[in-house]
Design a protein around this motif. Sequence first.
Motif, PDB file in Angstrom:
ATOM      1  N   MET A  77       0.814  -1.211   0.000  1.00  0.00           N
ATOM      2  CA  MET A  77       0.000   0.000   0.000  1.00  0.00           C
ATOM      3  C   MET A  77       0.852   1.267   0.000  1.00  0.00           C
ATOM      4  SD  MET A  77      -3.064   0.789  -0.403  1.00  0.00           S
ATOM      5  CE  MET A  77      -4.011   2.302  -0.416  1.00  0.00           C
ATOM      6  N   ASN A  78       1.587   1.446  -1.076  1.00  0.00           N
ATOM      7  CA  ASN A  78       2.253   2.700  -1.345  1.00  0.00           C
ATOM      8  C   ASN A  78       1.400   3.477  -2.335  1.00  0.00           C
ATOM      9  OD1 ASN A  78       5.018   0.649  -1.226  1.00  0.00           O
ATOM     10  ND2 ASN A  78       4.889   2.438   0.128  1.00  0.00           N
ATOM     11  N   THR A  79       1.027   4.677  -1.977  1.00  0.00           N
ATOM     12  CA  THR A  79       0.187   5.493  -2.842  1.00  0.00           C
ATOM     13  C   THR A  79       0.900   6.768  -3.232  1.00  0.00           C
ATOM     14  OG1 THR A  79      -0.887   6.541  -0.940  1.00  0.00           O
ATOM     15  CG2 THR A  79      -1.932   4.576  -1.861  1.00  0.00           C
ATOM     16  N   TYR A  80       0.552   7.277  -4.398  1.00  0.00           N
ATOM     17  CA  TYR A  80       1.157   8.475  -4.945  1.00  0.00           C
ATOM     18  C   TYR A  80       0.067   9.317  -5.585  1.00  0.00           C
ATOM     19  CZ  TYR A  80       4.954   5.060  -4.739  1.00  0.00           C
ATOM     20  OH  TYR A  80       5.818   4.068  -4.341  1.00  0.00           O
ATOM     21  N   TYR A  81       0.169  10.636  -5.436  1.00  0.00           N
ATOM     22  CA  TYR A  81      -0.819  11.541  -5.980  1.00  0.00           C
ATOM     23  C   TYR A  81      -0.145  12.755  -6.589  1.00  0.00           C
ATOM     24  CZ  TYR A  81      -4.134   8.935  -3.093  1.00  0.00           C
ATOM     25  OH  TYR A  81      -4.892   7.945  -2.514  1.00  0.00           O
ATOM     26  N   SER A  82      -0.734  13.266  -7.640  1.00  0.00           N
ATOM     27  CA  SER A  82      -0.298  14.534  -8.168  1.00  0.00           C
ATOM     28  C   SER A  82      -0.771  15.650  -7.239  1.00  0.00           C
ATOM     29  CB  SER A  82      -0.842  14.758  -9.578  1.00  0.00           C
ATOM     30  OG  SER A  82      -2.248  14.938  -9.557  1.00  0.00           O
ATOM     31  N   ASP A  83      -0.077  16.767  -7.269  1.00  0.00           N
ATOM     32  CA  ASP A  83      -0.439  17.878  -6.397  1.00  0.00           C
ATOM     33  C   ASP A  83      -1.843  18.404  -6.693  1.00  0.00           C
ATOM     34  OD1 ASP A  83       2.918  19.310  -6.326  1.00  0.00           O
ATOM     35  OD2 ASP A  83       1.988  17.748  -5.099  1.00  0.00           O
TER      36      ASP A  83
END
Length: 126
Positions: A56-62
């Motif tokens: 559960m590694n998540t990444y999001y754009s600003d």
Amino acid sequence: QVQLVESGGGLVQAGGSLRLSCAASGLTFSNYLMGWFRQAPGKEREFVAAVRWFVMNTYYSDSVKGRFVISRDNTKNTVYLQMNSLKPEDTAVYYCAADRPINGGVVDDPARYDYWGQGTQVTVSS
């Protein structure tokens, strides 16, 4: 054969919510990186969010951080993108993508992803 099918797009008013789904097949037993991208007419494909299949590694754009939430259900082989507080600027075709774990690179680079769905249209009216 790997296949990705997006669904859940539609027309909503600003401030509303949508939940996109990406049904995946052929991705079992691999820790794929699953990403959501979007593309508006006349613009390049833009990274939205990503999550690893088994970690559960998540990444999001600003631009979507704090409004969108990516999640996945491994038992259903499905990745979700919960979109809240939608803005007209969010209008685009949203694509689901999968990156094989043998690949490397930055998470927001569409070139690293091996498989793509056909996309689902999201339109946010003002």
